[in-house]
Design an enzyme around this catalytic site. Sequence first.
Site, short mmCIF file in Angstrom:
data_model
loop_
_atom_site.label_atom_id
_atom_site.label_comp_id
_atom_site.label_asym_id
_atom_site.label_seq_id
_atom_site.Cartn_x
_atom_site.Cartn_y
_atom_site.Cartn_z
CB SER A 75 -5.54 -13.84 9.37
OG SER A 75 -4.60 -13.77 8.33
CE LYS A 76 -9.35 -11.07 3.44
NZ LYS A 76 -9.39 -9.78 2.78
NE ARG A 77 -1.66 -11.55 7.01
CZ ARG A 77 -2.65 -10.66 6.89
NH1 ARG A 77 -3.01 -10.24 5.70
NH2 ARG A 77 -3.28 -10.19 7.94
#
Length: 494
Positions: free
Chosen positions: A258-260
């Site tokens: 995920s981008k996170r």
Amino acid sequence: MSNVRVRFCPSPTGNPHVGMVRTALFNWAYARHTGGTFVFRIEDTDTARDSEQSYKDLLDSLRWLGLDWDEGPEVGGPFGPYRQSERMDIYADVAQKLLDGGYAYHCYCSPEELEERREAAKAASKTPGYDGKCRTLTNEQKDAYLSEGRKAVVRFRMPDTDSTWTDLVRGDVTFAAEHVPDYVIVRATGEPLYTLVNPVDDVLMEITHVLRGEDLLSSTPRQLALFDALSALGIAKGPRPLYGHLPYVMGEGNKKLSKRDPESSLLMYRTEGYLPEGLINYLALLGWSFGEDREFFSKEEMAQVFDVARVNANPARFDLRKCTAINGEWMRALSAEDLAIRLVPFLKQAGVFTVDPTAEQLATLALAIPLVQERMETLRQGVGMLGFLYYDQAGSPAFAVDPDEAEKVLTDEATPVLRAALSALESVDQWNTENIEQALRAALIDGLELKPKFAFGPVRVAVTGRRVSPPLFESLELLGKERSLSRIAHAVKD
Ligand code: GLU
Ligand code: ZN
């Protein structure tokens, strides 16, 4: 030049991430492989989420990676402008033509009404999605809605036939008509959506191949239908673009990266001192393989052999350790002079240099790098290993031993060792590795009858500040006699 035209078209929201870089890389490699054109387009039509900072970061990231674009921001090209925020008139015009041609229609349903009908459809075990209510409104019905103060969105009318295409990665893909309901292309505010602007620009910019992440697979039947409408309207001149959906990238615990996730942030790699060559090399392996079991290659070598047909449809696994190991390989492959130049910003950032290094300091760095090149996997690791060479000089702070190391190694027992080292080194005339080694061995190993660890450990910490450093005798030579002696003297406990 071939007629292949591919695009990388990120939205400038948030920080650039590795998934994005992989998409850019594969498109770039395909353009370079085919002698085609790599178009860089900025999809900044979402004023609430886009930012100028993110736009700048995107350009800066591509430049850092060395992924040069043939058309796009700051480069220009015959199909510009390449920022969608500067193309709003075009989208309004196309939306109107779609409405006029009956390919799209005004929908007056409120979000609450849509939600209610979605729930009802679900309860009746029907596919939830827009039910086509406003497809055939009469003018009277429209007027009635307008007089209620409703504002209409523009919806694209999906054909009632299934959608099929031969994906460059996944082979034949079919979406049943009932799973692709009519969709919104312009908000009630008049703002055009991704669903419109992205395929419209693919058409107007004459994109031939769309290579993008698998997360966008479900938008493809919509975009193909829109393409066909634009063809019928005479706006699209060529054939449908070919689509290839790059596999998902899985992170820890077999969840989609995920981008996170921290290892997803491009900024992390830059601040940790990964080389663009290393990162690109690793990302190329996410869903593609060079063949011949080859895992170390440059982006130019990749471009030479890159073929979309060899992209694997199965999810790829992101492995930070492997990424770091490949970066380490690149660290060893680059010349010491090259690495020295790349290390400077890290040394400055760490405060080792407060001004630009002199030519002489840079030369010392290039001499020191081969001593640690085998052990450095990132540029940042080089800071801790090589910083000691520069302290106590003009433009750099005073040298200090890491307090933890001092406590462990510069103990009372170390004092006689350091004293003996000091006097042995004082009498070295020709300050070179060989003489330094001879003098220290004679004084500490033969004289004090110490094991090498106890003989050289304190000297190492005294002059480099740490227990992990380049080889000791070479380090002393590079540091010079004066600073070596003064550091040892300083470390002696009185
Ligand atoms: N702007 C879209 C995104 O960033 C582009 C998707 C596409 O390649 O079509 O997800
Ligand atoms: Zn409606």
